[in-house]
Scaffold this motif. Structure first.
Motif, mmCIF file in Angstrom:
data_model
loop_
_atom_site.group_PDB
_atom_site.id
_atom_site.type_symbol
_atom_site.label_atom_id
_atom_site.label_comp_id
_atom_site.label_asym_id
_atom_site.label_seq_id
_atom_site.Cartn_x
_atom_site.Cartn_y
_atom_site.Cartn_z
ATOM 1 N N PHE A 171 29.573 -5.766 52.870
ATOM 2 C CA PHE A 171 29.682 -4.252 52.686
ATOM 3 C C PHE A 171 29.611 -3.290 53.944
ATOM 4 C CE2 PHE A 171 27.847 -5.347 48.195
ATOM 5 C CZ PHE A 171 29.196 -5.842 47.786
ATOM 6 N N ILE A 172 28.988 -3.772 55.057
ATOM 7 C CA ILE A 172 28.901 -3.059 56.015
ATOM 8 C C ILE A 172 30.200 -3.076 57.009
ATOM 9 C CG2 ILE A 172 26.394 -3.352 55.911
ATOM 10 C CD1 ILE A 172 26.697 -5.268 58.526
ATOM 11 N N LEU A 173 31.338 -3.992 56.523
ATOM 12 C CA LEU A 173 32.518 -3.900 57.257
ATOM 13 C C LEU A 173 33.594 -2.923 57.158
ATOM 14 C CD1 LEU A 173 33.079 -7.943 56.820
ATOM 15 C CD2 LEU A 173 31.955 -6.603 58.799
ATOM 16 N N LYS A 174 34.198 -2.703 57.627
ATOM 17 C CA LYS A 174 35.288 -1.678 57.342
ATOM 18 C C LYS A 174 36.177 -2.052 56.084
ATOM 19 C CE LYS A 174 35.941 0.280 62.131
ATOM 20 N NZ LYS A 174 36.912 0.518 63.197
ATOM 21 N N SER A 175 36.316 -0.966 55.084
ATOM 22 C CA SER A 175 36.898 -1.185 53.976
ATOM 23 C C SER A 175 38.145 -0.531 53.872
ATOM 24 C CB SER A 175 35.835 -0.914 52.782
ATOM 25 O OG SER A 175 34.740 -1.383 53.138
ATOM 26 N N PRO A 176 39.426 -0.919 54.523
ATOM 27 C CA PRO A 176 40.566 0.086 54.240
ATOM 28 C C PRO A 176 41.263 0.142 52.999
ATOM 29 C CG PRO A 176 41.020 -2.153 55.267
ATOM 30 C CD PRO A 176 39.688 -2.099 54.978
ATOM 31 N N MET A 177 40.965 -0.506 51.960
ATOM 32 C CA MET A 177 41.655 -0.679 50.667
ATOM 33 C C MET A 177 40.561 -0.241 49.696
ATOM 34 S SD MET A 177 44.491 -3.480 50.393
ATOM 35 C CE MET A 177 45.148 -2.857 48.918
ATOM 36 N N LEU A 178 39.282 -0.232 49.912
ATOM 37 C CA LEU A 178 38.276 -0.065 48.778
ATOM 38 C C LEU A 178 38.429 1.338 48.081
ATOM 39 C CD1 LEU A 178 35.902 -1.716 47.350
ATOM 40 C CD2 LEU A 178 34.410 -0.375 49.088
ATOM 41 N N GLU A 179 38.552 1.334 46.800
ATOM 42 C CA GLU A 179 38.693 2.564 45.966
ATOM 43 C C GLU A 179 37.448 2.867 45.279
ATOM 44 O OE1 GLU A 179 42.203 2.701 44.042
ATOM 45 O OE2 GLU A 179 43.583 2.907 45.598
ATOM 46 N N TRP A 180 36.757 1.765 44.795
ATOM 47 C CA TRP A 180 35.620 1.633 43.658
ATOM 48 C C TRP A 180 34.862 0.656 44.018
ATOM 49 C CZ3 TRP A 180 36.484 3.326 38.188
ATOM 50 C CH2 TRP A 180 35.343 3.260 37.256
ATOM 51 N N PHE A 181 33.355 1.541 44.172
ATOM 52 C CA PHE A 181 32.521 0.502 44.564
ATOM 53 C C PHE A 181 31.270 0.645 43.650
ATOM 54 C CE2 PHE A 181 28.364 -0.401 46.981
ATOM 55 C CZ PHE A 181 28.686 -1.683 47.539
ATOM 56 N N SER A 182 30.819 -0.164 42.782
ATOM 57 C CA SER A 182 29.908 -0.065 41.797
ATOM 58 C C SER A 182 29.063 -1.419 41.731
ATOM 59 C CB SER A 182 30.182 0.068 40.325
ATOM 60 O OG SER A 182 29.278 0.093 39.568
ATOM 61 N N VAL A 183 27.869 -1.264 42.558
ATOM 62 C CA VAL A 183 27.072 -2.653 42.648
ATOM 63 C C VAL A 183 25.494 -1.979 42.114
ATOM 64 C CG1 VAL A 183 25.890 -4.325 43.915
ATOM 65 C CG2 VAL A 183 28.200 -3.104 44.439
ATOM 66 N N GLU A 184 25.168 -2.400 40.813
ATOM 67 C CA GLU A 184 23.967 -1.976 40.137
ATOM 68 C C GLU A 184 23.222 -3.005 39.624
ATOM 69 O OE1 GLU A 184 25.528 2.283 38.458
ATOM 70 O OE2 GLU A 184 26.475 0.793 37.688
ATOM 71 N N GLY A 185 22.041 -2.803 39.488
ATOM 72 C CA GLY A 185 20.971 -3.677 38.931
ATOM 73 C C GLY A 185 21.181 -3.616 37.542
ATOM 74 N N ALA A 186 20.607 -4.953 36.796
ATOM 75 C CA ALA A 186 20.699 -4.849 35.297
ATOM 76 C C ALA A 186 19.841 -3.898 34.777
ATOM 77 C CB ALA A 186 20.236 -6.228 35.002
ATOM 78 N N ALA A 187 20.158 -3.261 33.645
ATOM 79 C CA ALA A 187 19.408 -2.070 32.987
ATOM 80 C C ALA A 187 18.136 -2.447 32.939
ATOM 81 C CB ALA A 187 20.376 -1.842 31.770
ATOM 82 N N TRP A 188 17.752 -3.773 32.670
ATOM 83 C CA TRP A 188 16.294 -3.891 32.150
ATOM 84 C C TRP A 188 15.586 -4.177 33.411
ATOM 85 C CZ3 TRP A 188 15.349 -8.752 34.165
ATOM 86 C CH2 TRP A 188 16.507 -9.450 34.203
ATOM 87 N N SER A 189 16.061 -4.336 34.705
ATOM 88 C CA SER A 189 15.435 -4.703 35.648
ATOM 89 C C SER A 189 14.562 -3.382 36.223
ATOM 90 C CB SER A 189 16.201 -5.003 36.997
ATOM 91 O OG SER A 189 15.690 -5.469 38.212
ATOM 92 N N GLN A 190 13.195 -3.583 36.689
ATOM 93 C CA GLN A 190 12.406 -2.580 36.853
ATOM 94 C C GLN A 190 12.062 -2.843 38.420
ATOM 95 O OE1 GLN A 190 11.270 -0.178 35.048
ATOM 96 N NE2 GLN A 190 12.749 -1.152 33.511
ATOM 97 N N GLN A 191 12.724 -3.453 39.276
ATOM 98 C CA GLN A 191 12.483 -3.651 40.579
ATOM 99 C C GLN A 191 12.949 -2.440 41.349
ATOM 100 O OE1 GLN A 191 14.909 -7.171 40.660
ATOM 101 N NE2 GLN A 191 13.185 -8.380 41.774
#
Length: 569
Positions: free
Chosen positions: A160-180
């Motif tokens: 994810f720290i690399l150049k992203s020439p085509m990336l339009e949508w980035f969604s990286v999320e923890g599970a809803a129940w996770s409290q971390q």
């Protein structure tokens, strides 16, 4: 004997076999369009009852490729379709060879990766990480959910720290129940190599990073940040560099208000395309963001601040009212509001609306998830006892609410003098046809108590009363309901036609049989109704499912008529 195949066309002559390849392309493309669903709906596609399941688009494409040789040939020559069906959960089920075959079919086409890998964490290091590393420059969409320690895997973030020439949508999320929660050591300084010119959607609640000195977010249209460890001051100071922003959602960002935001004044951050603002932050930050941003004229607001527990001043209350008034003034003129929900209790204020959409069958309320304008304030301890929550209704009084058709209302323990704030808004809702009352019987008691003028009855167009809680006790409700009905009769306004007892009523409601013509409805596994005065009052007697069958029969024999057994689901 009749020919069983008479009238049946062979595959080579059936109309679908003659569809032009371009038409088939559009059909197959539509079958893979999960991104469009994600944009247009708030539904979580990872839920089992989702309209678009996590494996449906891949299975549909695989099945289509087995229908006939022509379809298979076409699909295998359209790598862009296979790039859109990389559903991680289903790919995991296909095994190593199956996954590799699907990826091979994508050729050099853009890739869309979607999945909840909470239960298959090993796939992140075994498959997702290597796939991203080898093909990152052609990844267009990544939408992943997992437990936060899995999401923070180095095999992901080293990519994810690399150049992203085509990336339009980035969604990286923890599970809803996770409290971390995110820890400072997880800081990622330079996402996407500071190069993501196509990025439009960014959603993250798993790592900390800084926006200062970066450019990858300049073209964002949607930004969701929750519990990321990103400093709210860092976000506020960089919003000016997101002129295309249409939706901003901030939740659980923590940090002290410091000198770095001194230059951010009221309305100083112009976001002319912003039509959706959601703030679930400590009160000081919720006020700063809402006051500093100058959004589009029809901007919606979800304002759910985390209220302080140690002190709350009149100045704080005035600032909240100022914010609500400002956004209400730009919201109501642009939206057809048909439904309002108001809750007033000690230390609690809630005001939300739903909008109606005109269809061929008339106006239809949009789902509650699309409320658009919602305010929730919860005070605690001594502050809850001292704050008059009814004062927060003031920003909505100037707007025409006479066309509201449905009102959900809960009022409990009004402070002395609070009715002066409540009465004007209740009196303005003259078009209400359905009144929904929650778990507090006191709502009807309050309305009865303040009906001092029989010629100006509340809700003159009322047709239906809906009890939204199964905890109503019939004998406690009876007195309030009778007074409510009798006042309406004396005022000679429209007769209440329907009483909805909710999904799972209990107790003996047979007293309603005296109100001839009233239709009582309720729901078990299907809708039921009874017309009062029709001679079968036992239809309105319910019992809790915990009562044994033998006990119910004995009780029925004792009172002289059968008891309906109430199912609970």
């Amino acid at each position: 004997m009749d020919n069983p195949n008479e009238g049946v066309q062979s595959p080579s002559t059936s109309p679908i076999s003659r569809l032009h390849a371009d038409i088939l392309w559009l059909i197959f493309l539509r079958n893979t369009d999960v991104q469009d669903f994600l944009i247009s709906s708030s539904q979580n596609i990872f839920q089992p009852d989702s309209e678009v399941t996590q494996d449906s688009v891949l299975d549909t494409t695989l099945i289509s490729a087995r229908v006939c040789q022509r379809w298979r040939s076409l699909l295998l020559n359209w790598p862009a379709l296979w790039g859109r069906v990389l559903l991680l959960n289903r790919l995991h089920q296909l095994g190593k060879e199956g996954r590799e075959e699907i990826v091979r079919r994508t050729g050099t086409a853009p890739l869309y990766l979607i999945g909840d890998v909470t239960s298959i964490a090993q796939i992140v290091d075994e498959f997702v990480g290597p796939l991203l590393k080898a093909n990152w420059e052609r990844v267009r969409m990544i939408h992943i959910q997992a437990e936060k320690h899995v999401i923070r895997s180095e095999s992901l973030w080293n990519t994810f720290i690399l150049k992203s020439p085509m990336l339009e949508w980035f969604s990286v999320e923890g599970a809803a129940w996770s409290q971390q929660r995110v820890i400072p050591e997880d800081l990622v300084v330079d996402l996407f190599g500071d190069f993501a010119p196509q990025l439009r959607v960014f959603r993250c609640d798993t790592v900390a990073f800084t926006l200062s000195g970066s450019r990858w977010f300049n073209n964002l249209q949607e930004l969701h940040l929750a519990s990321t460890g990103v400093q709210p001051s860092n976000v506020l100071n960089n919003l000016k560099q997101m002129p295309l922003l249409e939706n901003l959602h901030l939740k659980d960002l923590r940090g002290n208000v410091d000198h770095t935001i001194a230059s951010v004044g009221p309305g100083s951050i112009s976001l002319p395309r912003l039509v959706g603002l959601s703030l679930d932050l400590p009160l000081c930050w919720a006020l700063l963001f809402s006051k500093s941003i100058k959004p589009a004229e029809n901007c919606t607001l979800s304002f759910r601040p985390d209220m302080p527990t140690d002190f709350f001043t009149q100045k704080d209350a005035a600032e909240i009212i100022e914010v609500l008034e400002r956004y209400a003034d730009t919201y109501f003129p642009f939206h057809r509001v048909s439904y309002i929900n108001i809750t007033l209790a000690v230390g609690q204020f809630s005001f939300s609306v739903r909008i109606a959409e005109r269809t061929s069958s008339g106006l239809v309320d949009l789902p509650i998830s699309q409320s658009n304008f919602a305010v929730h304030l919860n005070f605690w301890g001594q502050i809850a006892q001292s704050v008059d929550c009814s004062s927060f209704l003031a920003p909505f009084l100037k707007h025409d609410l006479s066309n509201i058709q449905t009102l959900a209302l809960e009022i409990d323990q009004l402070k002395a003098g609070s009715w002066n704030n409540v009465r004007p808004i209740i009196a303005s809702l003259r078009g209400v046809e359905t009144l929904k009352v929650g778990s507090r019987i006191s709502t009807l008691d309050v309305l009865n108590r303040y009906h001092v003028d029989e010629t100006q009855i509340f809700f003159p167009a009322l047709r239906a009363l809906h009890l939204e809680s199964e905890f109503f006790v019939a004998f406690e409700f009876e007195g309030s309901f009778r007074r409510f009905i009798s006042r309406r009769q004396r005022a000679n306004v429209s007769f209440l036609r329907v009483l909805n007892l909710g999904y799972s009523p209990n107790d003996d409601w047979s007293f309603l049989d005296e109100i001839e013509g009233l239709t009582v409805v309720w729901a078990e596994n299907e809708d039921f109704e009874y017309t009062c005065g029709s001679g079968s009052p036992w239809e309105l007697t319910f019992s809790d499912s915990e009562i044994e069958d033998d006990s119910m029969e004995e009780l029925a024999a004792a009172i002289g008529f059968p008891i309906r057994r109430q199912r609970r689901w």
